[in-house]
Structures are given as structure tokens and as C-alpha cells.
Enzyme design. Sequence first.
Site, PDB file in Angstrom:
ATOM      1  N   MET A  90       2.328  -5.380   5.822  1.00 33.06           N
ATOM      2  CA  MET A  90       3.745  -5.017   5.957  1.00 33.06           C
ATOM      3  C   MET A  90       4.446  -5.886   6.993  1.00 33.06           C
ATOM      4  O   MET A  90       5.615  -6.212   6.848  1.00 33.06           O
ATOM      5  CB  MET A  90       3.890  -3.527   6.300  1.00 33.06           C
ATOM      6  CG  MET A  90       3.557  -2.642   5.101  1.00 33.06           C
ATOM      7  SD  MET A  90       3.776  -0.873   5.400  1.00 33.06           S
ATOM      8  CE  MET A  90       5.558  -0.721   5.606  1.00 33.06           C
ATOM      9  N   ARG A 103       5.281  11.918  14.558  1.00 34.71           N
ATOM     10  CA  ARG A 103       4.552  11.030  15.473  1.00 34.71           C
ATOM     11  C   ARG A 103       4.686  11.594  16.881  1.00 34.71           C
ATOM     12  O   ARG A 103       5.728  12.193  17.199  1.00 34.71           O
ATOM     13  CB  ARG A 103       5.184   9.629  15.402  1.00 34.71           C
ATOM     14  CG  ARG A 103       4.441   8.557  16.158  1.00 34.71           C
ATOM     15  CD  ARG A 103       5.167   7.220  16.029  1.00 34.71           C
ATOM     16  NE  ARG A 103       4.323   6.116  16.445  1.00 34.71           N
ATOM     17  CZ  ARG A 103       4.711   4.847  16.497  1.00 34.71           C
ATOM     18  NH1 ARG A 103       5.950   4.525  16.135  1.00 34.71           N
ATOM     19  NH2 ARG A 103       3.891   3.902  16.883  1.00 34.71           N
ATOM     20  N   LYS A 116      11.634   6.562  13.689  1.00 36.41           N
ATOM     21  CA  LYS A 116      10.562   5.789  14.338  1.00 36.41           C
ATOM     22  C   LYS A 116       9.194   6.478  14.329  1.00 36.41           C
ATOM     23  O   LYS A 116       8.339   6.196  15.167  1.00 36.41           O
ATOM     24  CB  LYS A 116      10.932   5.398  15.782  1.00 36.41           C
ATOM     25  CG  LYS A 116      12.283   4.751  15.944  1.00 36.41           C
ATOM     26  CD  LYS A 116      12.645   3.778  14.853  1.00 36.41           C
ATOM     27  CE  LYS A 116      11.855   2.485  14.865  1.00 36.41           C
ATOM     28  NZ  LYS A 116      12.233   1.659  13.668  1.00 36.41           N
ATOM     29  N   THR A 162       8.228   6.391   9.039  1.00 39.72           N
ATOM     30  CA  THR A 162       8.942   6.640   7.780  1.00 39.72           C
ATOM     31  C   THR A 162       8.693   5.528   6.760  1.00 39.72           C
ATOM     32  O   THR A 162       8.329   5.792   5.607  1.00 39.72           O
ATOM     33  CB  THR A 162      10.473   6.699   8.051  1.00 39.72           C
ATOM     34  OG1 THR A 162      10.699   7.195   9.357  1.00 39.72           O
ATOM     35  CG2 THR A 162      11.181   7.514   7.006  1.00 39.72           C
ATOM     36  N   THR A 163       8.903   4.291   7.189  1.00 41.99           N
ATOM     37  CA  THR A 163       8.815   3.141   6.280  1.00 41.99           C
ATOM     38  C   THR A 163       7.386   3.011   5.737  1.00 41.99           C
ATOM     39  O   THR A 163       7.174   2.711   4.561  1.00 41.99           O
ATOM     40  CB  THR A 163       9.196   1.856   7.050  1.00 41.99           C
ATOM     41  OG1 THR A 163      10.330   2.128   7.861  1.00 41.99           O
ATOM     42  CG2 THR A 163       9.480   0.711   6.107  1.00 41.99           C
ATOM     43  N   THR A 205      15.152  10.441   4.288  1.00 42.54           N
ATOM     44  CA  THR A 205      16.161  11.115   5.108  1.00 42.54           C
ATOM     45  C   THR A 205      15.622  11.432   6.502  1.00 42.54           C
ATOM     46  O   THR A 205      14.436  11.695   6.668  1.00 42.54           O
ATOM     47  CB  THR A 205      16.685  12.414   4.448  1.00 42.54           C
ATOM     48  OG1 THR A 205      17.715  12.953   5.279  1.00 42.54           O
ATOM     49  CG2 THR A 205      15.617  13.468   4.265  1.00 42.54           C
ATOM     50  N   HIS A 206      16.546  11.368   7.483  1.00 42.55           N
ATOM     51  CA  HIS A 206      16.215  11.830   8.832  1.00 42.55           C
ATOM     52  C   HIS A 206      16.957  13.136   9.135  1.00 42.55           C
ATOM     53  O   HIS A 206      17.006  13.577  10.279  1.00 42.55           O
ATOM     54  CB  HIS A 206      16.635  10.799   9.882  1.00 42.55           C
ATOM     55  CG  HIS A 206      15.834   9.533   9.879  1.00 42.55           C
ATOM     56  ND1 HIS A 206      14.472   9.512   9.769  1.00 42.55           N
ATOM     57  CD2 HIS A 206      16.218   8.227  10.000  1.00 42.55           C
ATOM     58  CE1 HIS A 206      14.044   8.260   9.824  1.00 42.55           C
ATOM     59  NE2 HIS A 206      15.088   7.462   9.949  1.00 42.55           N
ATOM     60  N   TYR A 218       1.635  10.348  11.871  1.00 41.07           N
ATOM     61  CA  TYR A 218       1.432   8.899  11.988  1.00 41.07           C
ATOM     62  C   TYR A 218       0.005   8.633  12.458  1.00 41.07           C
ATOM     63  O   TYR A 218      -0.685   7.749  11.955  1.00 41.07           O
ATOM     64  CB  TYR A 218       2.443   8.362  13.006  1.00 41.07           C
ATOM     65  CG  TYR A 218       2.350   6.877  13.280  1.00 41.07           C
ATOM     66  CD1 TYR A 218       3.162   5.980  12.592  1.00 41.07           C
ATOM     67  CD2 TYR A 218       1.463   6.368  14.236  1.00 41.07           C
ATOM     68  CE1 TYR A 218       3.091   4.621  12.844  1.00 41.07           C
ATOM     69  CE2 TYR A 218       1.387   5.007  14.487  1.00 41.07           C
ATOM     70  CZ  TYR A 218       2.200   4.144  13.798  1.00 41.07           C
ATOM     71  OH  TYR A 218       2.117   2.790  14.044  1.00 41.07           O
TER      72      TYR A 218
HETATM   73  P1  A3P Z   1       6.212   0.635  16.542  1.00 36.42           P
HETATM   74  O1  A3P Z   1       7.615   0.325  16.986  1.00 36.42           O
HETATM   75  O2  A3P Z   1       5.488   1.508  17.527  1.00 36.42           O
HETATM   76  O3  A3P Z   1       5.429  -0.567  16.190  1.00 36.42           O
HETATM   77  P2  A3P Z   1      10.053   4.055  11.102  1.00 36.42           P
HETATM   78  O4  A3P Z   1       9.690   3.438   9.806  1.00 36.42           O
HETATM   79  O5  A3P Z   1      10.112   5.549  11.053  1.00 36.42           O
HETATM   80  O6  A3P Z   1      11.276   3.426  11.667  1.00 36.42           O
HETATM   81  O7  A3P Z   1       8.852   3.780  12.112  1.00 36.42           O
HETATM   82  C1  A3P Z   1       8.640   2.503  12.620  1.00 36.42           C
HETATM   83  C2  A3P Z   1       7.298   2.477  13.310  1.00 36.42           C
HETATM   84  O8  A3P Z   1       6.242   2.518  12.333  1.00 36.42           O
HETATM   85  C3  A3P Z   1       7.121   1.164  14.079  1.00 36.42           C
HETATM   86  O9  A3P Z   1       6.304   1.511  15.211  1.00 36.42           O
HETATM   87  C4  A3P Z   1       6.358   0.328  13.058  1.00 36.42           C
HETATM   88  O10 A3P Z   1       5.684  -0.770  13.607  1.00 36.42           O
HETATM   89  C5  A3P Z   1       5.394   1.381  12.510  1.00 36.42           C
HETATM   90  N1  A3P Z   1       4.788   0.975  11.227  1.00 36.42           N
HETATM   91  C6  A3P Z   1       5.407   0.549  10.116  1.00 36.42           C
HETATM   92  N2  A3P Z   1       4.514   0.210   9.173  1.00 36.42           N
HETATM   93  C7  A3P Z   1       3.284   0.444   9.705  1.00 36.42           C
HETATM   94  C8  A3P Z   1       1.947   0.278   9.228  1.00 36.42           C
HETATM   95  N3  A3P Z   1       1.689  -0.195   8.007  1.00 36.42           N
HETATM   96  N4  A3P Z   1       0.934   0.629  10.048  1.00 36.42           N
HETATM   97  C9  A3P Z   1       1.182   1.109  11.286  1.00 36.42           C
HETATM   98  N5  A3P Z   1       2.418   1.266  11.809  1.00 36.42           N
HETATM   99  C10 A3P Z   1       3.467   0.945  11.013  1.00 36.42           C
END
Ligand code: A3P
Length: 273
Positions: free
Chosen positions: A206, A100, A28, A31-32, A80-81, A165
Site C-alpha cells: 500500500m 485504534r 486515522k 480506515t483505508t 464514514t467517520h 488496528y
Molecule cells: P500511521 O500514520 O501511524 O502510519 P486512516 O486510513 O484511518 O486515515 O489511517 C491511517 C493510518 O493507517 C496510518 O497510520 C497509515 O500508515 C496506517 N495504514 C494504512 N495502511 C496500512 C497497512 N496496510 N498496514 C498498516 N498500517 C496501515
Amino acid sequence: MGFPVKAFNSGLDYCAKPEDIFVCSYPKCGTTWLQNMVYLILNDGVPLSLDQFLPRVFPHLEEVGKEVCNQLPTPRLIKTHLPFSITPHNSKARYLYVARNPFDCAVSFFHHTRGFPQHYDFLDGEFEEFFECFIAGEVDFGDYFDNLIPWYKRKDDENVLFITYESMKADSYRSIMAIADFLEVEIFKNKKMIDSIIKYSSFDAMQKNQTRWASLRSDTVEPFIRKGIVGDWVNYFTPKQTHRLLEKYFYKTKGTGIDNLWLDVLESATKNN
Ligand code: A3P
């Protein structure tokens, strides 16, 4: 976490190649988002097509196992986590680590845990309950600080890029340039390509395509790309919880330099507790 044990164990056995590119993180922490930036940088700013899914193009090692990763084209893109100590190592492979602040991470993790009812059975769970698990390190991938600290200590290694982040949020252009530089992809002269990378990695772009990013698990009931801001934690934390996480933060990170990493957040947390 609901990953198949066989895949998890096989993932631990993966043999990293010199060309591999790993995106590493505690859950969280963005990563994505970082994966998508890396993908766009390596693909001339052209986004995933409608029939492509990030978890297939850029799989999660512990979720799919080494067999799937071994089939990837070069350079292999792997998420990877895992903690640093057991992340498959190759001195030539590249490792991008995104961190983050723990307050926003906890809130995002809370929604994530509610979001996969078949795996966590926490659909109606309250933040208060989740917070106790988070601060005790009794959540997927264990304690937040135990993941962050060893990676932070590697931040100056030649094959590691440590990014936050919050810095990606504050200046996505600068972050993209730093990532491209680390990956040795020349994008700085190509304004059109840079604009495209910024556009397709933006929160709005996204968020429109939730199914493209989410885990291969299909039971999610909360959007994976949820709110995407810095500071949402103030809407969840009580002053007491803020105080307890701050205390743990300073205790765990003393002498590491991490206590300087999120000064704004720490200042506002200090005022709030
Ligand atoms: P929130 O739940 O605070 O919105 P991960 O990919 O590690 O699981 O992280 C997910 C977090 O990254 C989520 O945070 C998601 O909304 C945020 N996130 C994903 N893409 C993003 C983007 N393009 N800009 C900002 N935050 C993003």
C-alpha cells in the site's frame, strides 16, 4: 476538515440500502487499510488497477454526499467517520468498525493535520499543540472516545464487525478471514486468493501506491500511508501527556469494557507516565 458543506449535509441524508457495506471509524485508525481489505475480499484478491482510486470506488460519504453514493454499484462500499447515532442505518446493511489505541491515533492524526496545509494551516505545527486539541476533542469528527464508545456498544450486533488496528497488525490472516466471514464471502479454501489479499493489503504494497488511497484532496505533503506500526506514540508523548490521556481513557471508558481492549498499550503507557 474542508469538506464541502453541501456534500456533508447531503451525506447525512443518505438512505442506507440492505446490501450496503460501510467501513466506519474515527479518523486515522486504519480506515483505508480496512477498506482495501474489504475491496480485495470482494474482488477475488485482485487489487485496484492503476487507473482506479479507492476514494472513488469506496467513497467517503461526508466528503462526496449522497448523490455520489447513490450512483455506486451494488453492494455500495461506503466509508464514514460519522458517529454511530447519525450513521445512515439499515438493519440489513453491514458495518465494519475499526478502532485504534488513542495514543497512536493521536500521532497519526497529528501527521495528517500537518499533511494538508491548505485545510488545516498546520504545516509547522508541533505535537504539543495538536495534543491539546486532540485531548479536548477539538479536531475533525470531535472526541475520539465519543466516536469509539457507541460503536463498541454495538460490537455484538449481527450486522456489525468491530475490529482493531492492532489485531489486523498482529494477525492479518485471521483478520481477513473474520472480515470475509462477516461479508459471507467464501475464501477459506482458496489459498491463492488469501495470499493475494494479504499481499495487496500489506503496508509495503500500500505504501508504494500512495496516490491510490489518499483523499480526493490533492494538497497532501505527508504520505497517507505513513509508518503503519503499533507504538509510535512513545516517540511523541511526554510522561505528562501520557498521564493525561490515560486519565481521560479510564474516565471515559469506565464500565464499557474498552478498558480491556489495548492492555499492552495501556500497560506501557502506565509505566511511562
Ligand atoms: P500511521 O500514520 O501511524 O502510519 P486512516 O486510513 O484511518 O486515515 O489511517 C491511517 C493510518 O493507517 C496510518 O497510520 C497509515 O500508515 C496506517 N495504514 C494504512 N495502511 C496500512 C497497512 N496496510 N498496514 C498498516 N498500517 C496501515
